[in-house]
Scaffold this active site. Sequence first.
Site, PDB file in Angstrom:
ATOM      1  N   GLU A  38      83.711 152.799 -74.736  1.00 40.13           N
ATOM      2  CA  GLU A  38      84.043 154.221 -74.580  1.00 40.13           C
ATOM      3  C   GLU A  38      83.692 154.762 -73.200  1.00 40.13           C
ATOM      4  O   GLU A  38      84.445 155.568 -72.641  1.00 40.13           O
ATOM      5  CB  GLU A  38      83.336 155.039 -75.673  1.00 40.13           C
ATOM      6  CG  GLU A  38      83.959 154.914 -77.048  1.00 40.13           C
ATOM      7  CD  GLU A  38      83.663 153.584 -77.735  1.00 40.13           C
ATOM      8  OE1 GLU A  38      84.384 153.235 -78.682  1.00 40.13           O
ATOM      9  OE2 GLU A  38      82.697 152.897 -77.307  1.00 40.13           O
ATOM     10  N   PHE A  95      81.588 157.189 -82.268  1.00 39.47           N
ATOM     11  CA  PHE A  95      81.721 156.236 -81.158  1.00 39.47           C
ATOM     12  C   PHE A  95      81.693 156.927 -79.790  1.00 39.47           C
ATOM     13  O   PHE A  95      81.766 156.253 -78.767  1.00 39.47           O
ATOM     14  CB  PHE A  95      83.030 155.452 -81.269  1.00 39.47           C
ATOM     15  CG  PHE A  95      83.146 154.594 -82.506  1.00 39.47           C
ATOM     16  CD1 PHE A  95      82.065 154.396 -83.353  1.00 39.47           C
ATOM     17  CD2 PHE A  95      84.353 153.990 -82.825  1.00 39.47           C
ATOM     18  CE1 PHE A  95      82.178 153.618 -84.494  1.00 39.47           C
ATOM     19  CE2 PHE A  95      84.479 153.203 -83.966  1.00 39.47           C
ATOM     20  CZ  PHE A  95      83.391 153.021 -84.802  1.00 39.47           C
ATOM     21  N   HIS A 103      81.219 157.163 -88.573  1.00 39.28           N
ATOM     22  CA  HIS A 103      82.618 157.450 -88.897  1.00 39.28           C
ATOM     23  C   HIS A 103      82.780 158.814 -89.573  1.00 39.28           C
ATOM     24  O   HIS A 103      83.883 159.172 -89.982  1.00 39.28           O
ATOM     25  CB  HIS A 103      83.185 156.373 -89.825  1.00 39.28           C
ATOM     26  CG  HIS A 103      83.203 155.006 -89.232  1.00 39.28           C
ATOM     27  ND1 HIS A 103      82.058 154.256 -89.075  1.00 39.28           N
ATOM     28  CD2 HIS A 103      84.214 154.252 -88.740  1.00 39.28           C
ATOM     29  CE1 HIS A 103      82.370 153.083 -88.515  1.00 39.28           C
ATOM     30  NE2 HIS A 103      83.673 153.059 -88.303  1.00 39.28           N
TER      31      HIS A 103
END
Length: 266
Positions: A60, A86, A129
């Site tokens: 990322e 993330f 998530h």
Amino acid sequence: MTKLTLSRGLNEGLRKALENDPKVLIMGEDVGKLGGVFRVTDGLQKDFGEARVIDTPLAESGIVGTAIGLALRGYRPVCEIQFDGFVFPAVDQIVSQLAKMRYRSRGQVSLPVVIRIPCGGGIGAVEHHSESPEVLFVHASGLRVVACGDPADAYAMIQQAIASDDPVIFFEPKRRYWDKTEVDLAGGLAAALPIDRARTLIEGTDATLLCYGPMVRTAVEAAAAAAEEKRSLEVIDLRSLSPLDVETIYASVRKTGRCIVVHEAP
């Protein structure tokens, strides 16, 4: 008018941006051949090629760092962070570089980068998530932070974000990706609400509900339930978290006398 899911509204908005400006690029993990884990970018690499819709490594900070370099060269990159949890490896790039460059250059350099982040819970996913990290970015000077709540806003706001010369953190409510509403694909953006304005979805007199993103539908359903008990709730979709449309909020709370904030964030 066409009935679309929120995911498809984003897809059509991204498609329109790619068509209108050859400097727009999409980049992220699995955004190309797979079309993204939520299929938001489905079909775009096939139609625009691997030089415009780019599958990146699982890194990322590398995605955002590359986007910053591209923006400095005149491109308008749209980064997808696959899941909200993330984004943390990229926070240094976002806060230390992306948010600071215009100020550092005394306004001479702009970084028109959009960072798309699926946010919130509601899909039965585990940690990393189902997070809501918006507060981190709202408190970083130099970033616009917005959240779409329905397919029509998703379609318009993603195009407005890409057109902005400011960096935009764009939160997408993952539990709402499959919600459907009517979207005006032919009308263009002339009639669209500015990206930094809140929208009053339901007018009421007893209390103001402030919400955004995944909680918009929840608040509307709560107002309908309250109406059955003769309570009148005013529902405002903030849409923009930074800057905040305080005038719309103040006017509503002066009228109702009460304010309830509905969100998932810690």
